[in-house]
Motif scaffolding. Structure first.
Motif, PDB file in Angstrom:
ATOM      1  N   ARG A  21      -3.227  15.508   8.513  1.00  0.00           N
ATOM      2  CA  ARG A  21      -2.898  15.721   7.354  1.00  0.00           C
ATOM      3  C   ARG A  21      -2.326  14.063   6.475  1.00  0.00           C
ATOM      4  O   ARG A  21      -1.678  13.061   7.136  1.00  0.00           O
ATOM      5  CB  ARG A  21      -1.638  17.086   7.244  1.00  0.00           C
ATOM      6  CG  ARG A  21      -1.366  18.166   7.635  1.00  0.00           C
ATOM      7  CD  ARG A  21      -2.760  18.750   7.497  1.00  0.00           C
ATOM      8  NE  ARG A  21      -2.116  19.940   7.820  1.00  0.00           N
ATOM      9  CZ  ARG A  21      -3.429  21.158   7.914  1.00  0.00           C
ATOM     10  NH1 ARG A  21      -5.087  20.243   7.482  1.00  0.00           N
ATOM     11  NH2 ARG A  21      -2.890  22.021   8.863  1.00  0.00           N
ATOM     12  N   LYS A  22      -3.107  14.001   5.602  1.00  0.00           N
ATOM     13  CA  LYS A  22      -2.541  13.261   4.621  1.00  0.00           C
ATOM     14  C   LYS A  22      -1.558  13.441   3.435  1.00  0.00           C
ATOM     15  O   LYS A  22      -1.381  13.749   3.026  1.00  0.00           O
ATOM     16  CB  LYS A  22      -3.791  12.356   4.194  1.00  0.00           C
ATOM     17  CG  LYS A  22      -4.094  11.613   3.218  1.00  0.00           C
ATOM     18  CD  LYS A  22      -4.933  11.458   2.108  1.00  0.00           C
ATOM     19  CE  LYS A  22      -5.924  10.803   3.260  1.00  0.00           C
ATOM     20  NZ  LYS A  22      -7.744  10.232   2.165  1.00  0.00           N
ATOM     21  N   THR A  23      -0.704  12.120   3.464  1.00  0.00           N
ATOM     22  CA  THR A  23       0.582  12.576   3.220  1.00  0.00           C
ATOM     23  C   THR A  23       0.270  11.608   1.447  1.00  0.00           C
ATOM     24  O   THR A  23       0.049  10.395   0.887  1.00  0.00           O
ATOM     25  CB  THR A  23       1.614  11.738   3.275  1.00  0.00           C
ATOM     26  OG1 THR A  23       2.513  11.802   4.704  1.00  0.00           O
ATOM     27  CG2 THR A  23       2.706  12.014   2.827  1.00  0.00           C
ATOM     28  N   VAL A  24       0.999  12.724   0.492  1.00  0.00           N
ATOM     29  CA  VAL A  24       0.271  12.405  -0.721  1.00  0.00           C
ATOM     30  C   VAL A  24       0.822  11.237  -1.706  1.00  0.00           C
ATOM     31  O   VAL A  24       2.450  11.526  -1.571  1.00  0.00           O
ATOM     32  CB  VAL A  24       0.933  13.931  -2.050  1.00  0.00           C
ATOM     33  CG1 VAL A  24       0.387  13.071  -3.107  1.00  0.00           C
ATOM     34  CG2 VAL A  24      -0.280  14.825  -1.170  1.00  0.00           C
ATOM     35  N   VAL A 403      -4.665  21.464   1.275  1.00  0.00           N
ATOM     36  CA  VAL A 403      -5.952  21.212   0.605  1.00  0.00           C
ATOM     37  C   VAL A 403      -6.881  20.337   1.361  1.00  0.00           C
ATOM     38  O   VAL A 403      -6.312  19.381   2.023  1.00  0.00           O
ATOM     39  CB  VAL A 403      -5.762  20.259  -0.518  1.00  0.00           C
ATOM     40  CG1 VAL A 403      -7.831  20.232  -1.211  1.00  0.00           C
ATOM     41  CG2 VAL A 403      -5.158  21.273  -1.732  1.00  0.00           C
ATOM     42  N   PHE A 404      -7.871  21.048   2.001  1.00  0.00           N
ATOM     43  CA  PHE A 404      -8.917  20.710   2.751  1.00  0.00           C
ATOM     44  C   PHE A 404     -10.186  20.365   2.419  1.00  0.00           C
ATOM     45  O   PHE A 404     -11.238  21.070   1.648  1.00  0.00           O
ATOM     46  CB  PHE A 404      -8.525  20.710   3.910  1.00  0.00           C
ATOM     47  CG  PHE A 404      -8.854  22.478   5.006  1.00  0.00           C
ATOM     48  CD1 PHE A 404      -9.838  23.318   5.137  1.00  0.00           C
ATOM     49  CD2 PHE A 404      -7.572  23.162   4.475  1.00  0.00           C
ATOM     50  CE1 PHE A 404      -9.730  24.301   5.136  1.00  0.00           C
ATOM     51  CE2 PHE A 404      -7.637  24.389   4.715  1.00  0.00           C
ATOM     52  CZ  PHE A 404      -8.798  24.948   5.250  1.00  0.00           C
ATOM     53  N   HIS A 405     -10.994  19.873   2.497  1.00  0.00           N
ATOM     54  CA  HIS A 405     -12.517  19.330   2.073  1.00  0.00           C
ATOM     55  C   HIS A 405     -13.433  19.050   3.372  1.00  0.00           C
ATOM     56  O   HIS A 405     -13.264  18.761   4.299  1.00  0.00           O
ATOM     57  CB  HIS A 405     -12.343  18.379   0.794  1.00  0.00           C
ATOM     58  CG  HIS A 405     -12.000  17.255   1.239  1.00  0.00           C
ATOM     59  ND1 HIS A 405     -12.496  16.349   1.095  1.00  0.00           N
ATOM     60  CD2 HIS A 405     -10.917  17.208   1.214  1.00  0.00           C
ATOM     61  CE1 HIS A 405     -12.496  15.115   1.869  1.00  0.00           C
ATOM     62  NE2 HIS A 405     -10.859  15.524   1.147  1.00  0.00           N
ATOM     63  N   SER A 406     -14.555  19.577   2.872  1.00  0.00           N
ATOM     64  CA  SER A 406     -16.081  18.558   3.937  1.00  0.00           C
ATOM     65  C   SER A 406     -16.257  17.040   2.766  1.00  0.00           C
ATOM     66  O   SER A 406     -17.183  16.913   3.753  1.00  0.00           O
ATOM     67  CB  SER A 406     -16.581  20.033   3.745  1.00  0.00           C
ATOM     68  OG  SER A 406     -17.464  19.913   2.613  1.00  0.00           O
ATOM     69  N   PRO A 423     -10.414  14.692  11.040  1.00  0.00           N
ATOM     70  CA  PRO A 423     -10.186  15.671   9.708  1.00  0.00           C
ATOM     71  C   PRO A 423      -8.806  14.821   9.037  1.00  0.00           C
ATOM     72  O   PRO A 423      -8.163  15.087   9.182  1.00  0.00           O
ATOM     73  CB  PRO A 423     -10.592  17.060   9.507  1.00  0.00           C
ATOM     74  CG  PRO A 423     -10.152  16.717  11.313  1.00  0.00           C
ATOM     75  CD  PRO A 423     -10.382  16.156  11.786  1.00  0.00           C
ATOM     76  N   GLU A 424      -9.141  14.724   7.700  1.00  0.00           N
ATOM     77  CA  GLU A 424      -7.972  14.727   6.553  1.00  0.00           C
ATOM     78  C   GLU A 424      -7.859  15.594   5.527  1.00  0.00           C
ATOM     79  O   GLU A 424      -8.634  16.861   5.475  1.00  0.00           O
ATOM     80  CB  GLU A 424      -8.112  12.995   5.630  1.00  0.00           C
ATOM     81  CG  GLU A 424      -8.732  12.120   7.217  1.00  0.00           C
ATOM     82  CD  GLU A 424      -8.453  11.044   6.407  1.00  0.00           C
ATOM     83  OE1 GLU A 424      -8.884  10.818   4.928  1.00  0.00           O
ATOM     84  OE2 GLU A 424      -8.179  10.250   6.685  1.00  0.00           O
ATOM     85  N   SER A 425      -6.914  16.303   4.935  1.00  0.00           N
ATOM     86  CA  SER A 425      -5.985  17.184   4.194  1.00  0.00           C
ATOM     87  C   SER A 425      -5.314  16.584   3.555  1.00  0.00           C
ATOM     88  O   SER A 425      -5.000  15.504   3.874  1.00  0.00           O
ATOM     89  CB  SER A 425      -6.274  18.288   5.159  1.00  0.00           C
ATOM     90  OG  SER A 425      -5.042  18.484   6.027  1.00  0.00           O
ATOM     91  N   LEU A 426      -4.968  16.981   2.359  1.00  0.00           N
ATOM     92  CA  LEU A 426      -4.038  17.073   1.259  1.00  0.00           C
ATOM     93  C   LEU A 426      -3.035  17.868   1.667  1.00  0.00           C
ATOM     94  O   LEU A 426      -2.988  18.888   1.789  1.00  0.00           O
ATOM     95  CB  LEU A 426      -4.195  16.617   0.672  1.00  0.00           C
ATOM     96  CG  LEU A 426      -5.653  15.858  -0.523  1.00  0.00           C
ATOM     97  CD1 LEU A 426      -5.998  15.732  -1.275  1.00  0.00           C
ATOM     98  CD2 LEU A 426      -4.733  13.738   0.158  1.00  0.00           C
TER      99      LEU A 426
END
Length: 477
Positions: A21-24, A403-406, A423-426
């Motif tokens: 998870r990416k911290t906003v 929120v995750f994406h490719s 993988p990263e996500s917000l």
């Protein structure tokens, strides 16, 4: 090194991922994982038109009505140039010059001997001279695994097909010398599309032992599979489709070697798999919401159910009562299935494992528009089909909108998660979720940041975070 496979003409499924998870916070534009489309490919560059091209002259609706998961289809085109330079010998040589390939991971070498597939793989890094000898002198088939990891053209095609099917699409390329067979009769656990790129290959298809199986088979003995239900001479430019479970084998004839690419999809993508994901949670929900699922089992029930009690007449009525109550409870489980939550869980692995979107040479680099700094800006989702949002509750009971994406996925690690970047996500506060949903429901439209339904500071935080990941396009009012 060059393979020097002179006889060819040059004219012509992932382990679960761990989510990071990416911290906003402070937002910087994301680096993009490109599939550059340097030259115009022979196929259309939209998912629907690409599939129409793949099965042409059939159309997609007719194909799904008549053939999909039902029966094989041989498309005989009488057009050797149909696939153009989709993938040929020269591409294999380019891959060997540019990449260090490994036996078993990127390349397999095999030959059929006395009805069984015999591996000729060596250990470690593949040497082109060894492959040339195996092909020309030993009569071995060369299998290039997941060539879309190295080929922009194949990567573009697979990426678009993944969008069309909504699940992973893999590929293998097979180079088989004259009068040779690499694999024994077997069946696969995927839907198969064979694209004959060079030469000719004779295929035999047999009735499935089990229709639409979930597992692939070991080598099968010809004596056990019956007579072929279809024999096909697959020529350059032709396509052959068959459903998972179809037993098959293929061999080149005396008229020359063969190159074909196998596209595969729908692995573990059946209703069974959705229910496998949905039912455990449904049971938990039923336990929490319905006291009947929490009541204790009948006293001494083991005295009348079990294999040893199956045919004892004295306990038959108690057995029937037990079975009927169990079936009654099971019949209530659909009321506790959360379809959306299950779909979100299944989508997570697909989004993190799929290929990134193609980027054409005329596309501008991100970010797409100015950074959101005030409410006087419009935003819209750029890749809604490659972006997902789900709610996730942590061990402390705190719920977040993820929120995750490719967009930035790795081409090199497609269908092979070993050493793949995480993988990263917000992660956003849960109260952002309705606003994010709004962006999805109004996809294709620009939305004023001031109309997102969040306090101004939160709206700008959301917009800036999505902008930094190249997930939205922005423009000033």
């Amino acid at each position: 090194e060059s393979l020097h496979l002179d006889h060819f003409s040059s004219s012509s499924m992932p382990p679960k991922t761990q989510k990071k998870r990416k911290t906003v916070g402070e937002n910087q534009p994301a680096k993009k994982s490109k599939i550059s489309v340097e030259l115009a490919p022979v196929f259309p560059l939209t998912p629907e038109k690409l599939f129409e091209w793949l099965v042409s002259p059939s159309n997609a609706s007719g194909f799904f009505d008549q053939y999909w998961e039902k029966q094989p289809l041989h498309v005989k085109r009488n057009d050797p140039n149909f696939y153009g330079k989709l993938f040929a010998l020269e591409n294999v040589e380019e891959i060997f010059r540019a990449h260090q390939l490994v036996y078993g991971e990127n390349v397999n070498v095999c030959k059929l001997r006395q009805g069984k597939k015999v591996s000729h793989n060596k250990k470690g890094v593949v040497k082109a001279d060894d492959l040339s000898k195996a092909f020309h002198k030993d009569g071995c088939t060369l299998q290039v695994l997941q060539p879309q990891q190295f080929s922009s053209t194949l990567c573009t095609m697979n990426s678009l097909l993944e969008e069309f099917f909504g699940c992973l699409v893999g590929a293998n390329v097979y180079l088989t010398p004259t009068g040779a067979q690499g694999l024994a009769p077997h069946h696969d656990d995927v839907e198969v599309f064979i694209l004959q790129l060079e030469g000719t290959k004779h295929w035999k298809l047999y009735k499935p032992m089990l229709e639409l199986p979930r597992d692939y088979s070991p080598d099968l003995d010809e004596a056990d599979i019956g007579e072929p239900i279809m024999e096909v001479e697959l020529k350059q430019g032709d396509m052959l489709y068959f459903p998972r479970g179809t037993i098959h084998q293929a061999k080149t004839q005396s008229d020359g070697p063969s190159t074909h690419i196998t596209l595969s999809t729908y692995q573990n993508n059946a209703w069974f798999d959705f229910l496998m994901a949905a039912l455990p949670t449904a049971l938990v929900n039923a336990f929490k919401q319905n006291i009947e699922f929490r009541r204790g089992l009948p006293r001494q029930y083991l005295d009348y159910v079990g294999q040893v009690h199956k045919d004892i007449a004295d306990v038959r009525s108690m057995r029937e009562q037990f079975e009927n109550h169990l079936k009654s409870l099971a019949g209530q489980l659909p009321n506790y299935i959360d379809v959306d939550a299950t779909a979100d869980v299944l989508s997570t692995d697909f989004v993190h494992s799929r290929l990134p979107p193609p980027i054409h040479k005329d596309d501008e680099e991100g970010p797409y528009g100015p950074m959101p700094r005030s409410e006087n800006i419009l935003i819209k989702l750029r890749q809604p089909t490659r972006t997902r949002m789900m709610l996730e509750t942590d061990e402390d009971g705190e719920t977040s909108a993820i929120v995750f994406h490719s967009i930035n996925n790795s081409q090199r690690h497609h269908m092979n998660s070993r050493d793949a970047p995480e993988p990263e996500s917000l992660r956003f506060p849960a109260h952002y979720a309705p606003t994010i949903v709004t962006l999805f429901t109004r996809q294709g439209e620009f939305v004023n940041v001031s109309e997102l339904g969040l306090p101004p500071a939160d709206a700008l935080t959301l917009a800036a975070a999505l902008w930094a990941e190249n997930l939205v396009e922005t423009k000033e009012i």
